[in-house]
Design a protein around this motif. Structure first.
Motif, PDB file in Angstrom:
ATOM      1  N   ASN B 516     -45.291 -25.524 -18.783  1.00  0.00           N
ATOM      2  CA  ASN B 516     -44.707 -24.428 -19.265  1.00  0.00           C
ATOM      3  C   ASN B 516     -44.346 -23.685 -18.480  1.00  0.00           C
ATOM      4  N   GLU B 517     -45.271 -23.105 -17.742  1.00  0.00           N
ATOM      5  CA  GLU B 517     -45.051 -21.849 -16.646  1.00  0.00           C
ATOM      6  C   GLU B 517     -43.957 -22.179 -15.809  1.00  0.00           C
ATOM      7  N   PHE B 518     -44.260 -23.472 -15.277  1.00  0.00           N
ATOM      8  CA  PHE B 518     -43.297 -23.876 -14.259  1.00  0.00           C
ATOM      9  C   PHE B 518     -41.533 -24.009 -14.635  1.00  0.00           C
ATOM     10  N   THR B 519     -41.883 -24.749 -15.920  1.00  0.00           N
ATOM     11  CA  THR B 519     -40.573 -24.962 -16.539  1.00  0.00           C
ATOM     12  C   THR B 519     -39.908 -23.679 -16.895  1.00  0.00           C
ATOM     13  N   ASN B 520     -40.584 -22.697 -17.458  1.00  0.00           N
ATOM     14  CA  ASN B 520     -40.033 -21.527 -17.739  1.00  0.00           C
ATOM     15  C   ASN B 520     -39.346 -20.937 -16.573  1.00  0.00           C
ATOM     16  N   GLY B 531     -41.586 -19.298  -4.113  1.00  0.00           N
ATOM     17  CA  GLY B 531     -42.779 -19.415  -3.328  1.00  0.00           C
ATOM     18  C   GLY B 531     -43.953 -19.400  -4.326  1.00  0.00           C
ATOM     19  N   VAL B 532     -44.803 -20.360  -4.024  1.00  0.00           N
ATOM     20  CA  VAL B 532     -46.163 -20.436  -4.773  1.00  0.00           C
ATOM     21  C   VAL B 532     -47.397 -20.151  -4.136  1.00  0.00           C
ATOM     22  N   PHE B 533     -47.928 -19.277  -4.311  1.00  0.00           N
ATOM     23  CA  PHE B 533     -49.307 -18.960  -3.638  1.00  0.00           C
ATOM     24  C   PHE B 533     -50.428 -19.018  -4.494  1.00  0.00           C
ATOM     25  N   LEU B 534     -51.451 -19.547  -3.914  1.00  0.00           N
ATOM     26  CA  LEU B 534     -52.728 -19.788  -4.541  1.00  0.00           C
ATOM     27  C   LEU B 534     -53.845 -19.279  -3.663  1.00  0.00           C
ATOM     28  N   CYS B 535     -54.866 -18.905  -4.203  1.00  0.00           N
ATOM     29  CA  CYS B 535     -55.921 -18.446  -3.575  1.00  0.00           C
ATOM     30  C   CYS B 535     -57.251 -18.741  -4.604  1.00  0.00           C
ATOM     31  N   GLY B 536     -57.812 -19.899  -4.418  1.00  0.00           N
ATOM     32  CA  GLY B 536     -58.817 -20.473  -5.438  1.00  0.00           C
ATOM     33  C   GLY B 536     -59.259 -21.945  -5.096  1.00  0.00           C
ATOM     34  N   GLU B 545     -49.874 -28.140  -6.731  1.00  0.00           N
ATOM     35  CA  GLU B 545     -49.435 -28.873  -5.719  1.00  0.00           C
ATOM     36  C   GLU B 545     -48.421 -30.052  -6.432  1.00  0.00           C
ATOM     37  N   LYS B 546     -48.966 -30.609  -7.292  1.00  0.00           N
ATOM     38  CA  LYS B 546     -48.285 -31.686  -8.121  1.00  0.00           C
ATOM     39  C   LYS B 546     -47.156 -31.001  -8.912  1.00  0.00           C
ATOM     40  N   GLN B 547     -47.651 -29.861  -9.628  1.00  0.00           N
ATOM     41  CA  GLN B 547     -46.513 -29.269 -10.470  1.00  0.00           C
ATOM     42  C   GLN B 547     -45.282 -28.698  -9.709  1.00  0.00           C
ATOM     43  N   HIS B 551     -41.736 -30.191 -10.376  1.00  0.00           N
ATOM     44  CA  HIS B 551     -40.767 -29.179 -10.944  1.00  0.00           C
ATOM     45  C   HIS B 551     -39.584 -28.803 -10.013  1.00  0.00           C
ATOM     46  N   SER B 552     -39.762 -29.389  -8.650  1.00  0.00           N
ATOM     47  CA  SER B 552     -38.448 -28.880  -7.827  1.00  0.00           C
ATOM     48  C   SER B 552     -37.564 -29.959  -8.058  1.00  0.00           C
TER      49      SER B 552
END
Lengths: 185, 565
Positions: B516-520, B531-536, B545-547, B551-552
């Motif tokens: 949902n978030e990516f689609t929105n 840009g998607v940044f993750l620290c986790g 990464e799959k999302q 969604h691109s």
């Protein structure tokens, strides 16, 4: 994080040594080297060490990560009881197993690596570590809820005393008529 | 498919080139030892010679490469310079540890092939000495050089020995055993289980690489691999003379006895460059660590988080960078990485340290965390700082729309970014390229909110004042909650501010629905690079990464960057 459990490193080292011993033995036998009997021994010893070391022990602190499919090995190793639980036994066992490997070039590396693993196990044993099997936790069944059997002991919750006080001036609109006068405390 | 290329293309290209070079070197050296100057050597060893020399060539190449990805300062410098040319290339440098591991696996593989081939070689050399029959070419070849002990072919010089003894009495053999043992110990202590749980064991054992490289350079000094000398080839061509080996050197024969010499050592040419670079790297680290660091403030936050505010002369940082901290009074040899949580615009730099192990616990006690009265400045411990080193978070302001995802303590690099955003927009009124930030914080327990909630509260207030509430959209997810908390939340459901954080934005429960978030976001911002940044944790990284990949689409591209420790 936490204090070091030497047995975890000893286990990795011993498993690697088992594989190296096995490989050296296979090369020695396949190439029909001089002293191939030692190589044949190394194949058997390597397989034995790998089987013994494959199941990881449960850590005394923290989460334990199983190796894939180690459950059957855990059961086998567990069945030997104190022989496999105690790390002194393992240290001496590895030291003894590795000696014949030193007599042939192809198995010398496995011998030395297993010797190092034996030393690390000895350190682990001195520090009081021991092998614990990782077994799947049995799901405890939820006890049948008590409330089904026992009726409620307490009266239902009531609005605070303010609204419970007998409203003598407005009896028609009062929430309900209290037979006993109520004071808020 | 194109988005996959955008996200992974350069990595795959680099790996293919590296594998290609390995394959080329293997085949090249294999074929080299099928040449004529090695004809007689092959009479003794057969193809085992080529099987030993080919992985040796690959080993030289890989040992040259292995030191380069761990030169942090060099990489940071390169990253800074490359950024101006290509963001993608700069991102590639974030995967340095992955590349280091790949090269290590390749070294282990080639070492195995090399050793197995040499086991055969030793056996064949020994065979040649034991079958003492002058009508056998291998024996005749082994007898060459008995007089001057220089022009011999067979390194085993007598039949009264065995391969094991020979191994321990040659330079190549001894160094070989030493470096293989070092390699095996390094590998077993670098397994994920050991590394994640007992970092000290991993770190100290890894320093066996010093023995590895010294042994590696000395490995070829015995010149044990011997081929026919050029001079000898001119007068005694093996293709012609091999069949007449019984007549060599006799008066009526036209074949003099062939002479042999060993290869000069080659490895040093490959590894001396990277070794010098690495020594420089360590010197830079040492120099930077001796600069004086002053602790200006120590704050103890709930949920066992320690904040250290420090100052150091000449220290300059960018958003989301990290430093290594050493506390000599706790441990002289340990350096631990921590993300900087302060913004570059502040006059101090700070790190929020979670107390999880021996070192952090000891640091907490050294800073007086367990004492009730405040500490004097001179009572605080001396610290050393190495860094700052850059990571992916530096790239945040190069994207128009940004998604920041932090899990638990992984929110720390984003603390730095948000603070910097605050300073840039509100205080300096600078024009920033970034127009919208979506911030997601996934947290297992409520107590961890406090220090970060303060920051978000002040940001919230400032943004409302400036009428910029749209700039930052943040979502806090409580991934684990207990019955008592749920009851408290139920009672205060109608309150204006969130009962946990005190923020206007309500806390959400459970895990976010990324789809949902990516689609929105995709529908709200068409035609942009997000840009998607993750620290986790890695699992979250995989799902994000799959999302990103799914969604691109043609108009909106999600580029995934991950910070890792």
């Amino acid at each position: 994080m936490g204090k070091i459990e030497w047995a975890m490193w000893a286990n990795e080292q011993a498993l690697a040594s088992g594989l190296i011993l096995l490989t050296g033995g296979i090369v020695g036998v396949a190439g029909q080297f001089r002293g191939w009997q030692f190589a044949a021994y190394a194949v058997a010893a390597g397989v034995f060490v790998c089987l013994l070391e494959y199941p990881r022990s449960k850590r005394s602190k923290g989460t334990s990560v199983e190796r894939t499919g180690q459950y059957c090995f855990t059961v086998c190793v567990k069945s030997f009881g104190p022989l496999t639980r105690n790390y002194y036994v393992r240290a001496f066992l590895h030291a003894a197993i590795c000696v014949p490997g030193g007599f042939m070039l192809a198995t010398v590396l496995g011998c030395v690596c297993l010797g190092i693993a034996s030393i690390i196990y000895f350190v682990a044993a001195i520090r009081g570590e021991h092998w614990e099997p990782i077994l799947p936790r049995k799901e405890s069944r939820m006890p049948v809820a008590e409330s089904i059997k026992n009726p409620p002991q307490n009266p239902p919750p009531r609005p605070p005393a303010e609204t419970r006080r007998k409203r003598v001036d407005d009896l028609e609109d009062a929430a309900y008529d209290n037979p006993i006068s109520v004071t808020d405390n | 498919m194109g988005n996959f290329a955008a996200n992974e293309g350069l990595s795959i290209f680099v790996i293919l080139v590296w594998l290609g070079i390995n394959a080329f070197l293997f085949v090249f050296f294999y074929m080299k030892y099928l040449g004529d100057s090695w004809f007689y050597t092959r009479e003794l060893l057969g193809h085992a010679l080529s099987w030993a020399r080919a992985p040796a060539g690959c080993l030289n190449f890989n040992c040259m490469l292995i030191l380069l990805p761990v030169c942090r300062n060099l990489l940071s410098f390169l990253r800074g310079s490359i950024q101006y040319c290509s963001r993608t290339a700069a991102r590639q440098l974030d995967r340095n540890i992955t590349f280091h591991k790949l090269v290590a696996y390749m070294i282990a593989f080639h070492t195995a092939v090399h050793i197995i081939a040499h086991l055969f070689n030793f056996e064949y050399f020994m065979d040649a000495q034991l079958n003492r029959n002058s009508s056998l070419l291998p024996f005749v070849l082994s007898e060459i050089g008995n007089g001057d002990n220089a022009s011999f072919l067979n390194p085993i010089r007598s039949n009264e020995t065995n391969p094991t003894i020979v191994m321990f009495t040659t330079i190549a053999g001894l160094t070989g055993v030493a470096i293989t043992l070092a390699l095996i110990l390094i590998i077993t202590s670098s397994m994920e289980v050991i590394r994640r749980s007992y970092f000290e064991v991993f770190w100290y054992t890894h320093h066996l690489f010093i023995i590895f490289f010294i042994g590696l350079v000395l490995h070829g000094f015995g010149r044990i691999v011997r081929g026919q000398t050029e001079k000898s080839m001119n007068v005694s061509n093996p293709l012609v003379c091999a069949d007449h080996f019984e007549d060599w050197g006799k008066n009526d024969s036209f074949c003099p006895v062939p002479k042999f010499a060993g290869n000069p050592p080659m490895t040093w040419k490959y590894v001396v460059g990277p070794m010098i670079l690495y020594v420089c790297e360590r010197i830079v680290r040492l120099y930077r660590s001796h600069q004086k660091v002053v602790i200006t403030k120590v704050v103890m936050h709930p949920s066992k988080t320690l904040e250290l505010q420090m100052k150091k002369k000449g220290f300059h940082m960018e958003v989301g960078q990290y430093v290594f901290i050493q506390c000599p009074s706790v441990s002289r040899l340990e350096w631990h990485p921590f993300t900087l949580t302060s913004a570059p615009e502040e006059d101090y730099f700070s790190a929020h340290i979670r107390i999880v192990g021996d070192w952090t616990q000891a640091l907490y006690e050294a800073c007086g965390g367990d004492k009730t009265e405040p500490q004097e400045a001179w009572q605080l411990p001396k610290l050393a700082i190495d860094g700052p080193f850059g990571t992916a978070s530096e790239d945040v302001f190069r994207y128009e729309v940004v998604m920041l995802v932090g899990a638990g303590i992984g929110v720390t690099p984003f603390a730095s970014i948000l603070k910097s955003v605050w300073y840039k927009h509100i205080q300096n009124n600078q024009e920033v390229f970034t127009k919208k930030i979506y911030f997601y914080w996934l947290c297992p327990e409520t107590q961890a909110f406090e220090w970060f909630a303060d920051l978000l509260q002040s940001l919230e207030g400032q943004m409302t004042e400036k009428g910029m509430t749209d700039f930052l959209s943040y979502n806090i997810y409580l991934t684990r909650w207990k019955e008592t908390e749920a009851a408290h939340i139920r009672v205060h459901h109608e309150a204006e501010n969130d009962p946990i954080t005190g923020l206007k934005q309500k806390t959400l429960y459970g895990k976010p629905n990324w789809d949902n978030e990516f689609t929105n976001i995709a529908t709200k911002h068409p035609g942009t690079k997000v840009g998607v940044f993750l620290c986790g944790p890695p699992q979250l990284g995989k799902s994000l990464e799959k999302q990103c990949l799914s969604h691109s689409e043609a108009n909106v591209k999600f580029i995934f960057n991950k910070e890792n420790f």
